[in-house]
Write an enzyme that holds these catalytic residues in place. Structure first.
Site, PDB file in Angstrom:
ATOM      1  N   THR A 248      -4.954   3.951   0.945  1.00  0.00           N
ATOM      2  CA  THR A 248      -4.448   3.775  -0.409  1.00  0.00           C
ATOM      3  C   THR A 248      -3.758   5.047  -0.867  1.00  0.00           C
ATOM      4  OG1 THR A 248      -4.971   3.494  -2.745  1.00  0.00           O
ATOM      5  CG2 THR A 248      -6.750   4.314  -1.389  1.00  0.00           C
TER       6      THR A 248
ATOM      7  N   ASP B 117      -8.554   6.526  -4.184  1.00  0.00           N
ATOM      8  CA  ASP B 117      -9.687   6.183  -5.053  1.00  0.00           C
ATOM      9  C   ASP B 117     -10.810   5.424  -4.341  1.00  0.00           C
ATOM     10  OD1 ASP B 117      -8.348   3.816  -4.644  1.00  0.00           O
ATOM     11  OD2 ASP B 117      -8.340   3.193  -6.745  1.00  0.00           O
TER      12      ASP B 117
ATOM     13  N   GLY C 125      -1.704  -3.610  -0.448  1.00  0.00           N
ATOM     14  CA  GLY C 125      -0.394  -2.979  -0.584  1.00  0.00           C
ATOM     15  C   GLY C 125      -0.129  -2.052   0.593  1.00  0.00           C
TER      16      GLY C 125
ATOM     17  N   ASP D 267      -9.836  -1.310  -1.139  1.00  0.00           N
ATOM     18  CA  ASP D 267     -11.140  -1.888  -1.487  1.00  0.00           C
ATOM     19  C   ASP D 267     -11.192  -3.404  -1.295  1.00  0.00           C
ATOM     20  OD1 ASP D 267      -9.360  -2.165  -3.555  1.00  0.00           O
ATOM     21  OD2 ASP D 267     -10.735  -1.551  -5.136  1.00  0.00           O
TER      22      ASP D 267
ATOM     23  N   ARG E 167      -3.508   3.242 -10.183  1.00  0.00           N
ATOM     24  CA  ARG E 167      -4.474   2.288 -10.762  1.00  0.00           C
ATOM     25  C   ARG E 167      -5.379   2.972 -11.779  1.00  0.00           C
ATOM     26  NH1 ARG E 167      -7.356  -1.680  -6.664  1.00  0.00           N
ATOM     27  NH2 ARG E 167      -8.197   0.294  -5.937  1.00  0.00           N
TER      28      ARG E 167
ATOM     29  N   ASP F  82      -3.649   5.703  -3.823  1.00  0.00           N
ATOM     30  CA  ASP F  82      -4.378   6.061  -5.048  1.00  0.00           C
ATOM     31  C   ASP F  82      -5.503   7.068  -4.801  1.00  0.00           C
ATOM     32  OD1 ASP F  82      -2.768   4.091  -6.132  1.00  0.00           O
ATOM     33  OD2 ASP F  82      -4.313   2.546  -6.012  1.00  0.00           O
TER      34      ASP F  82
ATOM     35  N   ARG G 197      -2.328 -11.003  -1.535  1.00  0.00           N
ATOM     36  CA  ARG G 197      -2.825 -12.147  -2.312  1.00  0.00           C
ATOM     37  C   ARG G 197      -3.612 -13.121  -1.447  1.00  0.00           C
ATOM     38  NH1 ARG G 197       1.843 -13.838  -6.611  1.00  0.00           N
ATOM     39  NH2 ARG G 197       2.685 -11.764  -6.905  1.00  0.00           N
TER      40      ARG G 197
HETATM   41  O1  F6P Z   1      -3.069   0.488  -4.977  1.00  0.00           O
HETATM   42  C1  F6P Z   1      -1.795   0.937  -4.685  1.00  0.00           C
HETATM   43  C2  F6P Z   1      -0.839   0.593  -5.794  1.00  0.00           C
HETATM   44  O2  F6P Z   1       0.443   1.121  -5.467  1.00  0.00           O
HETATM   45  C3  F6P Z   1      -1.261   1.066  -7.181  1.00  0.00           C
HETATM   46  O3  F6P Z   1      -1.054   2.438  -7.395  1.00  0.00           O
HETATM   47  C4  F6P Z   1      -0.434   0.164  -8.059  1.00  0.00           C
HETATM   48  O4  F6P Z   1      -1.059  -0.009  -9.312  1.00  0.00           O
HETATM   49  C5  F6P Z   1      -0.420  -1.132  -7.285  1.00  0.00           C
HETATM   50  O5  F6P Z   1      -0.692  -0.810  -5.933  1.00  0.00           O
HETATM   51  C6  F6P Z   1       0.880  -1.881  -7.369  1.00  0.00           C
HETATM   52  O6  F6P Z   1       0.743  -3.085  -6.728  1.00  0.00           O
HETATM   53  P1  F6P Z   1       1.964  -4.035  -6.373  1.00  0.00           P
HETATM   54  O7  F6P Z   1       2.655  -3.470  -5.177  1.00  0.00           O
HETATM   55  O8  F6P Z   1       1.326  -5.352  -6.112  1.00  0.00           O
HETATM   56  O9  F6P Z   1       2.879  -4.050  -7.568  1.00  0.00           O
END
Ligand code: F6P
Length: 355
Positions: free
Chosen positions: A130, A134, A10, A108, A176, A132, A73
């Site tokens: 990230t 994390d 992302g 990750d 997450r 997050d 993906r």
């Molecule tokens: O890991 C970053 C993040 O924004 C998370 O906080 C969230 O759960 C996820 O990616 C959302 O992913 P996507 O953009 O695929 O909906």
């Protein structure tokens, strides 16, 4: 020296600042050639790349997203049809582009793939990304501060409307399986309750606490992480993406909590899903500087020939750890973290059932 650079997973505010710092630092300090791989590992599989000269990274420091594009993906070791196409990606990197090393900027999932390429003989340096916050071994990821700033502003706005109507307002953050964004954003925005995955909460106890506030303060501001869960409940899963290396997408726990609380309270309850606004837009000054430091440190590792490592922040110093130390691990909020103690000190409600 010819260095490839990609952004995977992302997006997040500060990616362009890293791209700029790696490129300028390599060009200025050792005259290296830098090539951007488009859309993460997808570009390695599909032969999509472009040169990154200083002119190509001019003016991108404050720009959100990534000028190279990204993909969450694409795993060359397990393509969408399940086939291992890593040899094809490796051949493009080594034989066609003739890269000496690759800089992989990502989370990750990206680090796990990068580590496998490193083991196959393509020298790699990783830069953690990230919102997050994390990733293990790393005290702070760029993008996190920008996400926290969005949450704080959203809570500021929700607080005034909560007060006007005497309502319970719920803001759902990303993050997450870790509560960093909700915890830090909730504290910055003055939330009355902060609910994070690391501390399952009791709905009845939360409702009783909200009722007491109805009688006293008259309104309540709740900041809930998308990975938070009530005692005895599972995660709130929004979608499962079969072709993604990380297939579970969380989302909707704020709306779920609204439905639980409404019949138990006098006040109206409203839920706001903050979603991708936390990930878009310009990075904060802090994230621009952190991303720049990470990019320059990565360039230093490349010049020194220290490969197979990921840049990290330890305290206030940039360092690096072996990529292999990251795989399969995450970084939840520790039970003894100072921010939890601060929240307790402010009487912020954090659930009655610590994990
Ligand atoms: O890991 C970053 C993040 O924004 C998370 O906080 C969230 O759960 C996820 O990616 C959302 O992913 P996507 O953009 O695929 O909906």
């Amino acid at each position: 020296m010819h260095i490839g650079l990609l952004t995977g997973g992302g997006d997040c505010p500060g990616l362009n600042a890293v791209i700029r710092a790696v490129t300028l630092s390599l060009v200025n300090e050792c005259g290296a050639r830098v090539t951007g791989i488009e859309r993460g590992f997808w570009g390695l599989l599909h032969g999509a790349s472009r040169p990154l000269a200083p002119a190509a990274v001019r003016g991108i420091l404050a720009e959100g997203g990534t000028i190279l594009g990204t993909h969450n993906r694409c795993d060359p070791f397990k393509d969408t049809d399940g086939t291992d196409r890593s040899a094809q990606a490796l051949a493009f990197a080594r034989e066609e582009l003739r890269l000496d090393a690759l800089v992989a900027i990502g989370g990750d999932g990206t680090m796990a793939i990068a580590e496998r390429f490193h083991r196959l003989g393509l020298p790699v340096v990783g830069v953690p990304k990230t919102i997050d916050n994390d990733l293990p071994e790393n005290d702070r990821s760029f993008g996190f501060d920008s996400a926290v700033a969005v949450v704080a502003e959203a809570l500021d706005r929700l607080a005034t409307t909560a007060r006007s109507h005497g309502r319970v307002m719920i803001a759902e953050t990303m993050g997450r399986y870790a509560g960093w964004i909700a915890l830090e954003g909730g504290l910055a925005g003055g939330a009355d309750a902060i609910l994070i995955p690391e501390r399952p909460f009791d709905v009845q106890a939360l409702a009783a606490w909200c009722r007491a506030r109805e009688a006293n303060e008259g309104h309540t501001l709740i900041c809930i992480a998308e990975g938070a869960k009530a005692v005895g409940q599972g995660l709130t899963v929004k979608a499962r993406l079969a072709d993604s290396p990380d297939p579970i997408r969380l989302g909707g726990v704020g709306a779920w909590l609204q439905a639980q609380l409404e019949p138990l309270l006098q006040s109206e309850v409203r839920a706001t899903l903050l979603g991708h606004v936390q990930r878009g837009g310009t990075p904060t000054a802090f994230d621009r500087v952190l991303a720049t430091r990470f990019g320059c440190h990565a360039a230093g590792l490349l010049r020194a020939g220290h490969f197979g490592r990921m840049v990290v922040l330890r305290g206030d110093t940039c360092d690096s750890v072996p990529l292999a130390a990251i795989a399969g691990r995450s970084r939840p909020v520790p039970a003894d973290h100072e921010l939890l103690a601060a929240a307790r000190g402010l009487a912020v409600w954090m659930g009655d059932a610590p994990a």
